[in-house]
Write a protein that holds these residues in place. Structure first.
Motif, PDB file in Angstrom:
ATOM      1  N   LEU A 305      15.226  18.436   3.845  1.00 48.53           N
ATOM      2  CA  LEU A 305      15.041  20.049   3.670  1.00 48.53           C
ATOM      3  C   LEU A 305      15.732  20.170   4.588  1.00 48.53           C
ATOM      4  O   LEU A 305      17.146  20.964   4.747  1.00 48.53           O
ATOM      5  CB  LEU A 305      13.659  20.520   4.050  1.00 48.53           C
ATOM      6  CG  LEU A 305      13.011  20.262   2.263  1.00 48.53           C
ATOM      7  CD1 LEU A 305      11.295  20.827   3.278  1.00 48.53           C
ATOM      8  CD2 LEU A 305      13.209  21.107   1.583  1.00 48.53           C
ATOM      9  N   MET A 310      16.782  19.687  -1.287  1.00 48.34           N
ATOM     10  CA  MET A 310      15.187  20.500  -2.167  1.00 48.34           C
ATOM     11  C   MET A 310      15.371  18.679  -2.772  1.00 48.34           C
ATOM     12  O   MET A 310      15.578  19.668  -3.863  1.00 48.34           O
ATOM     13  CB  MET A 310      15.139  21.427  -2.404  1.00 48.34           C
ATOM     14  CG  MET A 310      13.738  21.662  -2.861  1.00 48.34           C
ATOM     15  SD  MET A 310      13.413  23.470  -3.207  1.00 48.34           S
ATOM     16  CE  MET A 310      13.569  23.944  -2.504  1.00 48.34           C
ATOM     17  N   GLU A 341       6.374  24.727   4.151  1.00 47.63           N
ATOM     18  CA  GLU A 341       6.054  25.986   3.063  1.00 47.63           C
ATOM     19  C   GLU A 341       5.331  25.630   1.723  1.00 47.63           C
ATOM     20  O   GLU A 341       6.383  24.327   1.034  1.00 47.63           O
ATOM     21  CB  GLU A 341       7.019  26.672   3.268  1.00 47.63           C
ATOM     22  CG  GLU A 341       7.061  27.368   4.325  1.00 47.63           C
ATOM     23  CD  GLU A 341       6.309  28.088   4.925  1.00 47.63           C
ATOM     24  OE1 GLU A 341       5.911  28.779   4.109  1.00 47.63           O
ATOM     25  OE2 GLU A 341       5.490  28.299   6.449  1.00 47.63           O
ATOM     26  N   THR A 344       8.391  25.828  -0.841  1.00 46.49           N
ATOM     27  CA  THR A 344       8.621  24.872  -0.624  1.00 46.49           C
ATOM     28  C   THR A 344       8.412  23.595  -1.948  1.00 46.49           C
ATOM     29  O   THR A 344       8.995  23.313  -2.746  1.00 46.49           O
ATOM     30  CB  THR A 344       9.096  24.382   0.163  1.00 46.49           C
ATOM     31  OG1 THR A 344       9.384  25.851   1.070  1.00 46.49           O
ATOM     32  CG2 THR A 344      10.434  23.721   0.394  1.00 46.49           C
TER      33      THR A 344
END
Ligand SMILES: [Zn+2]
Length: 406
Positions: A305, A310, A341, A344
């Protein structure tokens, strides 16, 4: 003929590509999302149209359809392997031996693949990248409105095996996407030919890479358990000269790394490897459930990240995973990386997968123009705000219940 227009209201909508919407609505017309936004706003737009139905999804959260960016449906009949046997941590050759023995004993079971797809669909997934030895999964997928992108996998590390794979590759119909297995099972000529073919056919090139320490050891020094395994399989490695680098660096040297290549697993990677993947804009797909089962380690998600990558998520096969659902993958990922998170993690299971497969205009987000087939997930706390809901979605695993809106 008049359009079929529907208005769906929910206490929370997670479009993923845009911020969460409390008391939101999705307006759909003939299988496409027309608008998404706060309920009063979308309601006003709907009033200008002949809306056929308004459905209130109280107690639900609307999310984008999930994407399984890596699996092997044809191994679904071998799910008993992961249920009945646990390899020693990282013993990937032990697992491969068991898998090959089981495959010899039992022919591929099309019903198991069908059930596996049904299970994915019931779990909110409608886009799958499937790798196997026999095409057919795309046709099965149509029974569940699941888009299956099938890739024929070819193996041939060196000598006669690689030559035979090159001949087989040349015989395949042009429209069939083909790929290699891994740097320890696919030779350089075969990899280059596969890349050339994939580029010409606008196919992706999904490759298992940097899955285990054994793979890195074999490429760096030519030794370790994978050497023993390949020799056992009849390969003559007397003349083999290992590239002396990491798996990622090896693929780069072969000219394989670009936006069309999907590096699957990416567990045993260094910072340099990740920087290389980022510089080449190569795709990455993590399979945390499979990695956990095989004990090969955890992919360094925070480092990916930080580098601007991603990764997407994949289940891999049921033969190497205790779960078979993107919800299970999200749960394992949260356990492995509590610092990442939840938003994410959900984006990895949806938008990142869609992008990786070049389907972002069709699925993986809730935005005007994408397909209106969206999961409405049962969530008693749906009205309590995105933070609580995202926590639930990414930790509930296969307890998640949902229905599809059209
Ligand atoms: Zn795999």
């Amino acid at each position: 003929m008049a359009e079929t227009i529907r208005l769906y209201r929910a206490p929370l909508i997670l479009p993923v590509a845009a911020p969460p919407l409390c008391d939101g609505a999705v307006l759909t017309a003939d299988g496409r999302v027309r608008a998404v936004g706060p309920y009063p706003e979308v309601r006003r737009l709907a009033e200008t149209l002949p809306v056929a139905t308004e459905v209130d999804y109280e107690g639900h959260v609307l999310i984008p359809a999930l994407v399984n960016a890596h699996c092997h449906l044809e191994l679904s009949g071998l799910a008993f392997l992961s249920r009945q046997w646990q390899p020693a941590p990282g013993d990937i050759t032990g697992w491969i031996r068991r898998l090959l023995a089981a495959r010899e004993e039992r022919p591929a079971d099309p019903d198991a693949a069908l059930l596996a797809l049904a299970r994915l669909f019931a779990g909110g997934c409608r886009t799958v990248l499937d790798i196997g030895n026999e095409p057919g999964s795309a046709a099965i997928g149509r029974q569940f409105k699941v888009e299956v992108f099938f890739y024929l996998e070819l193996l041939g590390f060196s000598g006669a095996a690689q030559e035979a794979a090159l001949v087989r590759l040349a015989e395949q119909p042009a429209e069939l996407c083909c790929t290699g297995h891994a740097p320890y099972s696919t030779g350089p000529e075969l990899f280059r030919a596969l890349k050339k073919r994939a580029a010409a056919a606008s196919c992706r090139l999904p490759v298992h890479v940097a899955e285990s320490v054994a793979e890195e050891e074999f490429l760096a020094h030519g030794g370790g358990p994978l050497r023993d395994f390949l020799q056992e399989r009849g390969l003559d490695l007397a003349a083999y000269r290992p590239p002396g680098c990491s798996a990622v660096a090896w693929l780069d040297r072969l000219g394989l790394l670009d936006e069309q290549t999907i590096c699957v697993h990416g567990v045993q990677v260094s910072r340099e490897d990740i920087a290389r993947l980022a510089a080449r804009r190569a795709g990455v797909c993590l399979c945390p459930g499979s990695n956990r089962y095989l004990g090969v380690g955890r992919a360094p998600l925070p480092a990916y990240l930080e580098a601007g990558i991603m990764p997407a998520l994949g289940t891999d096969s049921q033969a190497s995973n205790h779960g078979f659902s993107l919800w299970h993958e999200m749960k394992v990922l949260r356990e492995d990386h509590p610092e990442v998170e939840p938003a994410t993690v959900l984006a990895m299971a949806t938008m990142a997968g869609a992008r990786l497969l070049g389907r972002e205009s069709e699925t993986g987000v809730i935005a005007p123009g994408v397909a209106s087939a969206l999961p409405a997930v049962v969530c008693p706390d749906a009205a309590s705000g995105p933070e609580k809901v995202l926590e639930y979605l990414t930790t509930a695993g296969e307890d998640i219940r949902l229905e599809w809106i059209e």
